[in-house]
Design an enzyme around this catalytic site. Sequence first.
Site, mmCIF file in Angstrom:
data_model
loop_
_atom_site.group_PDB
_atom_site.id
_atom_site.type_symbol
_atom_site.label_atom_id
_atom_site.label_comp_id
_atom_site.label_asym_id
_atom_site.label_seq_id
_atom_site.Cartn_x
_atom_site.Cartn_y
_atom_site.Cartn_z
ATOM 1 C CG HIS A 142 -1.822 1.198 1.263
ATOM 2 N ND1 HIS A 142 -2.192 1.815 2.437
ATOM 3 C CD2 HIS A 142 -2.416 1.913 0.261
ATOM 4 C CE1 HIS A 142 -2.973 2.840 2.171
ATOM 5 N NE2 HIS A 142 -3.111 2.921 0.857
ATOM 6 C CG ASN A 192 -6.496 4.394 4.457
ATOM 7 O OD1 ASN A 192 -7.080 5.449 4.310
ATOM 8 N ND2 ASN A 192 -5.587 3.956 3.606
#
Length: 287
Positions: A142, A192
């Site tokens: 990511h 996140n």
Amino acid sequence: MQIKSVLVIGAGTMGRGIAQWFVQQGLKVELLDGNSEVTHDAIKSVNSSWEKLQAKGKFSQEEVLSFKSNLSASTWESFNKDVSLVVEAIIENLEIKTSVFKKLDDLCHEDTILSSNTSSIPISSLAKELSSARKEKFLGLHFFNPAPIMKLVEVIKGHWTNPQIITFFEQWFKEHSKEVAICNDSPGFIVNRVARNFYGEAMRVVSHYDKERITEVDTILKECGGFRMGPFELMDLIGIDINYSVTQSVWNSFYNDPRFAPHLLQKQMVDSGRIGKKVKGGFYDYE
């Protein structure tokens, strides 16, 4: 284990940024998108970025020429099936991503490593329909926007991922000047998951679209909190639609825990089409 070539699936903001970064590490990179026009526009954009960086003295003419020669557009029919690594960077949708990985599993060489740039979907969920051998070569990578600049990359081990692959990428990224966070395979991973409240509480503070209050919250968090960007500026940069999708994914994965609940303001922005910088209008205007 070596990384000699990379295929990036998805030529949106993240895909093109990831492709640019890998090329700058001296690798050959193919960029593939379902819309060929998007792919070619992405390559033009990346080439333009390199030219600007050359003008600023960041890269030499020779380096930029080398970069351009190592980045190419590709298709499902033409991409190199022996590619070392695939990075998927498409829409945050489990079914669509899963179908892409099943296709890659069938087409790619048995040694090809598959990875997802997902920001919220568990890696094991994406890998569950792959062949047994491929599951061991599947992980999450990511990146953060803009990928060529942001140092952090989250490396996520799925249930079946071979631990040696995680160790390899941790070392490889460190050797190429990235900061690595090894993450558990949980919704939102680290950044996140934490960021849901950065955005969510900011929207609860302003309650509804109020430009003055939005600017005030961003200013306070930058000047007093030390953040480089406020939550509303950052949502505009990421794309409010993408941010909203990630929020929904994390919220659903945690069984609708109120801590991660989406806010009506975010939905209203998406429904109105004002989704950020990419359309020249979000919480702020970018004409």
